[in-house]
Design an enzyme around this catalytic site. Structure first.
Site, PDB file in Angstrom:
ATOM      1  N   CYS A   7      16.980  22.380   6.203  1.00 16.29           N
ATOM      2  CA  CYS A   7      18.619  22.290   6.321  1.00 16.29           C
ATOM      3  C   CYS A   7      18.974  21.094   7.074  1.00 16.29           C
ATOM      4  CB  CYS A   7      19.070  23.565   6.476  1.00 16.29           C
ATOM      5  SG  CYS A   7      18.794  24.322   8.182  1.00 16.29           S
ATOM      6  N   ASN A  10      18.457  23.323  11.160  1.00 15.33           N
ATOM      7  CA  ASN A  10      17.511  24.220  11.359  1.00 15.33           C
ATOM      8  C   ASN A  10      17.707  25.236  12.346  1.00 15.33           C
ATOM      9  OD1 ASN A  10      13.865  24.035  12.583  1.00 15.33           O
ATOM     10  ND2 ASN A  10      14.882  25.018  10.717  1.00 15.33           N
ATOM     11  N   CYS A  12      20.486  27.699  11.330  1.00 16.58           N
ATOM     12  CA  CYS A  12      21.398  28.773  10.614  1.00 16.58           C
ATOM     13  C   CYS A  12      20.612  29.202   9.110  1.00 16.58           C
ATOM     14  CB  CYS A  12      22.695  28.211  10.090  1.00 16.58           C
ATOM     15  SG  CYS A  12      23.715  28.072  11.541  1.00 16.58           S
ATOM     16  N   ARG A  13      20.451  28.097   8.319  1.00 13.48           N
ATOM     17  CA  ARG A  13      20.090  28.495   6.638  1.00 13.48           C
ATOM     18  C   ARG A  13      18.557  28.564   6.806  1.00 13.48           C
ATOM     19  NH1 ARG A  13      23.342  24.148   3.863  1.00 13.48           N
ATOM     20  NH2 ARG A  13      22.927  23.102   5.970  1.00 13.48           N
ATOM     21  N   SER A  14      17.882  27.229   7.049  1.00 13.12           N
ATOM     22  CA  SER A  14      16.311  27.258   6.759  1.00 13.12           C
ATOM     23  C   SER A  14      15.459  28.213   7.705  1.00 13.12           C
ATOM     24  CB  SER A  14      15.953  25.758   7.006  1.00 13.12           C
ATOM     25  OG  SER A  14      16.353  25.024   8.261  1.00 13.12           O
ATOM     26  N   ASP A 118      26.989  25.798   4.017  1.00 11.93           N
ATOM     27  CA  ASP A 118      26.453  25.772   5.544  1.00 11.93           C
ATOM     28  C   ASP A 118      27.452  26.871   6.293  1.00 11.93           C
ATOM     29  OD1 ASP A 118      26.026  25.096   8.216  1.00 11.93           O
ATOM     30  OD2 ASP A 118      26.203  22.959   8.033  1.00 11.93           O
TER      31      ASP A 118
HETATM   32  P1  4NP Z   1      22.092  24.922   9.566  1.00  9.31           P
HETATM   33  O1  4NP Z   1      23.548  24.846   9.809  1.00  9.31           O
HETATM   34  O2  4NP Z   1      22.241  23.184   8.633  1.00  9.31           O
HETATM   35  O3  4NP Z   1      21.957  25.722   8.376  1.00  9.31           O
HETATM   36  O4  4NP Z   1      21.110  24.768  10.485  1.00  9.31           O
HETATM   37  C1  4NP Z   1      23.947  23.834  10.990  1.00  9.31           C
HETATM   38  C2  4NP Z   1      23.616  24.069  12.199  1.00  9.31           C
HETATM   39  C3  4NP Z   1      24.229  22.936  13.281  1.00  9.31           C
HETATM   40  C4  4NP Z   1      25.039  21.989  12.765  1.00  9.31           C
HETATM   41  C5  4NP Z   1      25.231  21.698  11.339  1.00  9.31           C
HETATM   42  C6  4NP Z   1      24.837  22.992  10.358  1.00  9.31           C
HETATM   43  N1  4NP Z   1      25.214  21.093  13.768  1.00  9.31           N
HETATM   44  O5  4NP Z   1      26.319  20.302  13.532  1.00  9.31           O
HETATM   45  O6  4NP Z   1      24.856  21.195  15.111  1.00  9.31           O
END
Ligand code: 4NP
Length: 148
Positions: A7, A10, A12-14, A118
């Site tokens: 994702c 790295n 939240c989702r993955s 997201d």
């Molecule tokens: P992820 O979510 O891609 O599912 O881990 C996010 C986590 C952090 C950020 C964006 C999306 N960020 O902008 O820091």
């Protein structure tokens, strides 16, 4: 089988996809390697977002020991399948692939061009995102077992 979940951050989702898939393959006694990475580098070595850790725990999965990693081109050789959560992740990963057999390893985690939303800026999304990821991991496991 070696699967990399990808994702953006790295955190939240993955990490949810990694933790659920590892749990499922271990429960079946399969010797598969499951990992995750982010196309962004802001959270390297950090644990998953506390909201992801909490929703996983609520559903019986411990992802608290996982640490964020940055996606890099070495992952194309190290993994058999690179499953991306959304189309922007897909673009960012494919930008680093310069061989056809590397590009072929990259696919959206969800079928039919669907994306995993997201949840980073919306607390309410963690539960539906978790349920979507858990259901899809079960499907992917069955699909790969049926192919091999
Ligand atoms: P992820 O979510 O891609 O599912 O881990 C996010 C986590 C952090 C950020 C964006 C999306 N960020 O902008 O820091």
């Amino acid at each position: 089988m070696k699967i990399l979940m990808v994702c953006l951050g790295n955190i939240c989702r993955s990490p949810l996809a990694e933790g659920v898939m590892r749990h499922l393959v271990e429960a079946e006694g399969l010797d598969w390697q499951i990992a995750s990475a982010g196309t962004g580098d802001w959270h390297i070595n950090e644990p998953a977002d506390k909201r992801s850790i909490a929703i996983a725990k609520k559903h019986g999965y411990d992802i608290s020991k996982q640490r964020a990693r940055h996606f890099n081109a070495d992952h194309f050789e190290a993994f058999d399948k690179i499953l991306v959560m959304d189309q922007q992740n897909e673009k960012d990963v494919l930008r680093l692939a310069d061989e056809a057999h590397h590009r072929e390893k990259v696919m959206l985690f969800l079928p039919e061009n669907l994306e995993v939303a997201d949840p980073y800026f919306d607390d309410k999304l963690f539960e539906p995102v978790f349920l979507q990821i858990e259901a899809r991991c079960k499907q992917i496991l069955e699909e790969i077992k049926a192919q091999s």
